[in-house]
Design an enzyme around this catalytic site. Structure first.
Site, PDB file in Angstrom:
ATOM      1  N   GLU A   1      35.737  40.629  40.365  1.00 52.32           N
ATOM      2  CA  GLU A   1      35.161  39.420  39.786  1.00 52.32           C
ATOM      3  C   GLU A   1      36.257  38.439  39.375  1.00 52.32           C
ATOM      4  O   GLU A   1      36.128  37.224  39.552  1.00 52.32           O
ATOM      5  CB  GLU A   1      34.267  39.795  38.601  1.00 52.32           C
ATOM      6  N   GLU A   2      37.337  38.971  38.809  1.00 49.38           N
ATOM      7  CA  GLU A   2      38.451  38.119  38.408  1.00 49.38           C
ATOM      8  C   GLU A   2      39.023  37.362  39.601  1.00 49.38           C
ATOM      9  O   GLU A   2      39.282  36.150  39.534  1.00 49.38           O
ATOM     10  CB  GLU A   2      39.548  38.971  37.760  1.00 49.38           C
ATOM     11  N   ARG A   3      39.208  38.062  40.713  1.00 46.64           N
ATOM     12  CA  ARG A   3      39.844  37.439  41.876  1.00 46.64           C
ATOM     13  C   ARG A   3      38.938  36.396  42.516  1.00 46.64           C
ATOM     14  O   ARG A   3      39.400  35.319  42.914  1.00 46.64           O
ATOM     15  CB  ARG A   3      40.254  38.531  42.874  1.00 46.64           C
TER      16      ARG A   3
END
Length: 397
Positions: free
Chosen positions: A256-258
């Site tokens: 999700e961060e990426r």
């Protein structure tokens, strides 16, 4: 579908490409950026910090900090594509540091808590983070363990109903202002992929020391801390999900961060290209606008094409992700491409600004500095390549 949901408010002009998000009026995000953030960006860049509690409370009131989080904890209960849409809109902020700090709050420090945390932990940490009453940070990287997450040394030793934590974390975004940390620590002496746990750690506990605010090349408006833990005692109930599953939970958070990071940089790249077009159209060299030189307008066309290709990859990965698919390979590809394209685009566009591009007065120079982090933070380019090779079955066993 969020990627096709475009509308214009009858009461105000809506930026190009703005996606309508249920739960708050569609002009709210634009107004917050235009009135509460962008006018102060230069000051916060110079000070090396922005007022996270004040800005996060404004964002929380607008419903922006929990679009894909459960309704019972203050979120809007939407799928991850809406977080991608929010990230794209936050790319209109005229620096990289503040969107990154917001992204830590929404899609880096809280996904595992929302997915695996107990009701008690969600009430204590997730709910106030979504409402903007608490600032979160993520404690993963250490001095000797950045992209190599399995090598972290921070330990949390069980003593009765508590963990005693010793060690330290590096490159902690929001670290000097955070109320709590999503901490990855070793909770046993087992294999490195099975001995780690994610722990909700209040930052005001005895033994938590903010060693320093790190002076960075870019992302200057986002405070970044080095943090040490000296016999910090945390209740054992603060473990997110199951003990020993922290590495797995963190790898899920990374996806999700990426994707969030890719979405955020796309909008800024669009803006940098457009501002470069505007500047080179009026700046003359050899008695003609810089833009009229074929090498310039052809290069800008190439860069815009690359941005659109990256956007398509992001949207494809997101569409698969919200259907429950493993998008590790696609997310890694998107992250790799975003970091490299941002460096290429920033360098090319800055060149066309000439001397002005070497000043702090224009967005392109700030983007040039800020975007260099994309190829390092959240997993370096080389780590992304390793993950891609693993999925291609080309990595030596």
């Amino acid at each position: 579908n969020v990627f096709h949901s475009k509308a214009v408010s009858p009461t105000s002009a809506v930026p190009r490409g703005f996606r309508v998000l249920p739960g708050f009026q569609n002009e709210s995000a634009f107004k917050i950026i235009d009135q509460e953030i962008n006018p102060h960006v230069d000051q916060w860049e110079a000070e090396g910090k922005f007022p996270a509690h004040r800005i996060f409370k404004i964002l929380g009131n607008a419903g922006i900090l929990g679009v894909n989080k459960p309704v019972e904890y203050g979120g809007l209960g939407l799928d991850f594509s809406y977080s991608v849409a929010v990230s794209e809109e936050l790319g209109n902020i005229r620096c990289g540091g503040i969107p990154m700090a917001i992204g830590v709050q929404t899609d880096m420090a809280t996904p595992a808590l929302a997915r695996f945390g107990s009701h008690e932990l969600k009430t204590e940490f997730l709910l106030p983070s979504i409402l903007g009453d608490k600032v979160a940070c993520l404690g993963v990287s250490e001095v000797g363990a950045g992209s190599d997450v399995s090598s972290i040394m921070t330990k949390a030793v069980r003593q009765g109903d508590e963990y005693v934590i010793n060690g330290g974390k590096m490159w902690t975004t929001n670290g000097t202002q955070a109320d709590w940390m999503c901490l990855l620590a070793n909770t046993s002496d087992g294999p490195p992929h099975r001995n780690k746990s994610l722990i909700c750690l209040p930052m005001d506990l005895p033994g938590v020391h903010i060693a320093r605010q790190i002076d960075k090349m870019g992302m200057r408006s986002s405070d970044t801390a080095e943090v040490f833990f000296d016999d910090v005692r945390v209740p054992s109930k603060n473990v997110i999900g199951k003990e020993g599953m922290g590495f797995t939970y963190q790898m899920l958070q990374f996806q999700e961060e990426r994707l969030w990071a890719v979405a955020n940089t796309l909008t800024t790249m669009d803006i940098v290209i457009q501002e470069t077009i505007d500047y080179t159209r009026q700046r003359k060299i050899f008695k003609m606008p810089v833009l009229h030189h074929q090498t310039v307008h052809f290069r800008l066309a190439e860069l815009q094409t690359e941005v659109e290709l990256l956007r398509s990859l992001l949207h494809r990965a997101t569409a698969l992700f919200i259907k429950g698919n493993d998008v590790t390979k696609l997310a890694s590809m998107a992250k790799l491409k975003a970091g490299r394209l941002a460096r290429e685009l920033g360098d090319s566009c800055l060149q066309y600004w000439g001397g002005m591009g070497f000043t702090n007065d224009v967005l392109v120079s700030r983007f040039y500095r800020d975007s260099r982090l994309i190829s390092i933070g959240g997993g370096a380019d080389e780590v992304m390549l390793g993950i891609i090779c693993k999925y291609m079955d080309t990595l030596p066993k």
